[in-house]
Design an enzyme around this catalytic site. Sequence first.
Site, short mmCIF file in Angstrom:
data_model
loop_
_atom_site.label_atom_id
_atom_site.label_comp_id
_atom_site.label_asym_id
_atom_site.label_seq_id
_atom_site.Cartn_x
_atom_site.Cartn_y
_atom_site.Cartn_z
N SER A 145 0.86 -1.19 0.00
CA SER A 145 0.00 0.00 0.00
C SER A 145 0.89 1.23 0.00
O SER A 145 2.08 1.14 0.39
CB SER A 145 -0.86 -0.01 1.27
N TYR A 158 -1.76 -0.83 10.43
CA TYR A 158 -1.81 -1.10 8.99
C TYR A 158 -0.51 -0.64 8.32
O TYR A 158 0.09 -1.36 7.51
CB TYR A 158 -3.03 -0.39 8.39
N SER A 161 2.26 -2.99 9.13
CA SER A 161 2.12 -4.28 8.43
C SER A 161 2.52 -4.15 6.97
O SER A 161 3.19 -5.03 6.41
CB SER A 161 0.69 -4.81 8.56
N LYS A 162 2.13 -3.05 6.33
CA LYS A 162 2.38 -2.90 4.89
C LYS A 162 3.84 -2.56 4.61
O LYS A 162 4.40 -2.97 3.58
CB LYS A 162 1.43 -1.86 4.28
N1 LIG Z 1 -8.79 -0.72 -1.18
C1 LIG Z 1 -7.74 0.07 -1.01
O1 LIG Z 1 -7.86 1.32 -1.05
C2 LIG Z 1 -6.37 -0.52 -0.79
C3 LIG Z 1 -5.27 0.33 -0.88
C4 LIG Z 1 -4.00 -0.19 -0.66
C5 LIG Z 1 -3.85 -1.54 -0.39
N2 LIG Z 1 -4.94 -2.34 -0.29
C6 LIG Z 1 -4.72 -3.76 0.00
O2 LIG Z 1 -5.29 -4.53 -1.02
C7 LIG Z 1 -5.60 -5.83 -0.52
C8 LIG Z 1 -7.01 -6.19 -0.93
O3 LIG Z 1 -7.90 -5.30 -0.27
P1 LIG Z 1 -9.30 -4.86 -0.87
O4 LIG Z 1 -9.32 -3.39 -0.86
O5 LIG Z 1 -9.58 -5.60 -2.11
O6 LIG Z 1 -10.24 -5.33 0.34
P2 LIG Z 1 -11.47 -6.35 0.44
O7 LIG Z 1 -11.94 -6.24 1.84
O8 LIG Z 1 -12.42 -6.08 -0.69
O9 LIG Z 1 -10.79 -7.76 0.19
C9 LIG Z 1 -9.96 -8.37 1.13
C10 LIG Z 1 -10.23 -9.85 1.12
O10 LIG Z 1 -9.33 -10.47 2.02
C11 LIG Z 1 -10.04 -11.50 2.69
N3 LIG Z 1 -9.40 -11.80 3.99
C12 LIG Z 1 -9.33 -11.02 5.08
N4 LIG Z 1 -8.71 -11.67 6.07
C13 LIG Z 1 -8.38 -12.89 5.58
C14 LIG Z 1 -7.74 -14.01 6.14
N5 LIG Z 1 -7.30 -14.02 7.40
N6 LIG Z 1 -7.57 -15.11 5.36
C15 LIG Z 1 -8.00 -15.12 4.08
N7 LIG Z 1 -8.63 -14.08 3.50
C16 LIG Z 1 -8.81 -12.98 4.24
C17 LIG Z 1 -11.44 -10.94 2.91
O11 LIG Z 1 -12.38 -11.97 3.16
C18 LIG Z 1 -11.66 -10.22 1.60
O12 LIG Z 1 -12.30 -11.06 0.66
C19 LIG Z 1 -5.39 -5.75 0.99
O13 LIG Z 1 -4.15 -6.33 1.33
C20 LIG Z 1 -5.38 -4.26 1.27
O14 LIG Z 1 -4.65 -3.95 2.41
C21 LIG Z 1 -6.21 -1.87 -0.50
#
Ligand SMILES: NC(=O)c1ccc[n+]([C@@H]2O[C@H](COP(=O)([O-])OP(=O)(O)OC[C@H]3O[C@@H](n4cnc5c(N)ncnc54)[C@H](O)[C@@H]3O)[C@@H](O)[C@H]2O)c1
Length: 255
Positions: A145, A158, A161-162
Site C-alpha cells: 500500500s 496497517y 504491516s504494509k
Molecule cells: N482498497 C484500497 O484502497 C487498498 C489500498 C491499498 C492496499 N490495499 C490492500 O489490497 C488488498 C485487498 O484489499 P481490498 O481493498 O480488495 O479489500 P477487500 O476487503 O475487498 O478484500 C480483502 C479480502 O481479504 C479477505 N481476507 C481477510 N482476512 C483474511 C484471512 N485471514 N484469510 C484469508 N482471507 C482474508 C477478505 O475476506 C476479503 O475477501 C489488501 O491487502 C489491502 O490492504 C487496498
Amino acid sequence: MDRSERFATKVVLVTGAGSGIGRATAERFANEGAQVVAVDLSPQGLAETEQSVARAGGKLLAFACDVTDESAVRDVINKTVDQFGGIDVLVNAAGIGRAVRFEELTFGEWERILRVNLSGPFLVTRYALPHMLSRPGANIVNVSSIAGLRGQAYNTAYCASKAGLLNFTRALALEFATRGLRANCVCPGGVKTPLVKNFVPDAGMESHLLAYAMPPVPGKWGKPEDIAATILFLASEEARMINGAALVVDFGVLA
Ligand SMILES: NC(=O)c1ccc[n+]([C@@H]2O[C@H](COP(=O)([O-])OP(=O)(O)OC[C@H]3O[C@@H](n4cnc5c(N)ncnc54)[C@H](O)[C@@H]3O)[C@@H](O)[C@H]2O)c1
C-alpha cells in the site's frame, strides 16, 4: 476485457480472492488463460468470484482458508500442488485494516492486523515457494500500500504491516534472485472496495492529517481492475527485469 492466453499453462494462486482487488486479479488471470487457485476467508465471497469466472469461461479452484492458520495454508498448498504440479505465480492480496486512533488501538487488534497482513503472506509464501522454484518465470506479487511507504495518521498497525510486507518482499527478491524467482509489491492508493468503509474517518479526526493521504485530483478513486492490471504486468514476462520493486499506483498521492 477480451480473453487472451498471456498466462496459459500458468498456475496462479491468489489470496483475498473473494472480494475487491484479489477478486479482480483472479478474474483477470482466469481471463488471460491461467488456472487460478482462489483463497479467501469468505466462502460466500469465493462463490461469487467462482460464478463470475465461470461466466467468462475461465478456470478456478476455490479454497476457503484463513491465511493465518498454518495447517490450513499447508493443506491448500498441498492440494494445489497435487492437482496442478506446482505454482507459477503467487499473489498475496488478503488484508484487513481500519481507521483508529492510536490510543484506542488494542494489542489484540494490532496483532490481528499484523497477523493477517504480514504473517499471512509469510505463511502462504513459506509453503508455496518450494513449489515455485522449478517453474520458469515464477514470481510473487504482494499487495502492500502507499501506507507501506509513508506514514498515515490513525493507521499505525496497517502502516507497520504494509511496510513490513514491502521489506519482506525486497529481502525475498534478493535471496531468490539467483534461483530465478522474482518478488515485487504493488502499492495502491485508494481503491473502491469493501475495505475502504473501514477507513471512513470519524468527525474528530484532524482533516489536514487525512488530507496528507489524498490524491492531487480531489475525489479520485481507483478500481480493483486498475490494481489487477498492474499485478498481471508485474507477474508477466514483460516485467522480467523488475525484482524487489514497490510499484506505486495511486493517482499521484506520493508524487
Ligand atoms: N482498497 C484500497 O484502497 C487498498 C489500498 C491499498 C492496499 N490495499 C490492500 O489490497 C488488498 C485487498 O484489499 P481490498 O481493498 O480488495 O479489500 P477487500 O476487503 O475487498 O478484500 C480483502 C479480502 O481479504 C479477505 N481476507 C481477510 N482476512 C483474511 C484471512 N485471514 N484469510 C484469508 N482471507 C482474508 C477478505 O475476506 C476479503 O475477501 C489488501 O491487502 C489491502 O490492504 C487496498
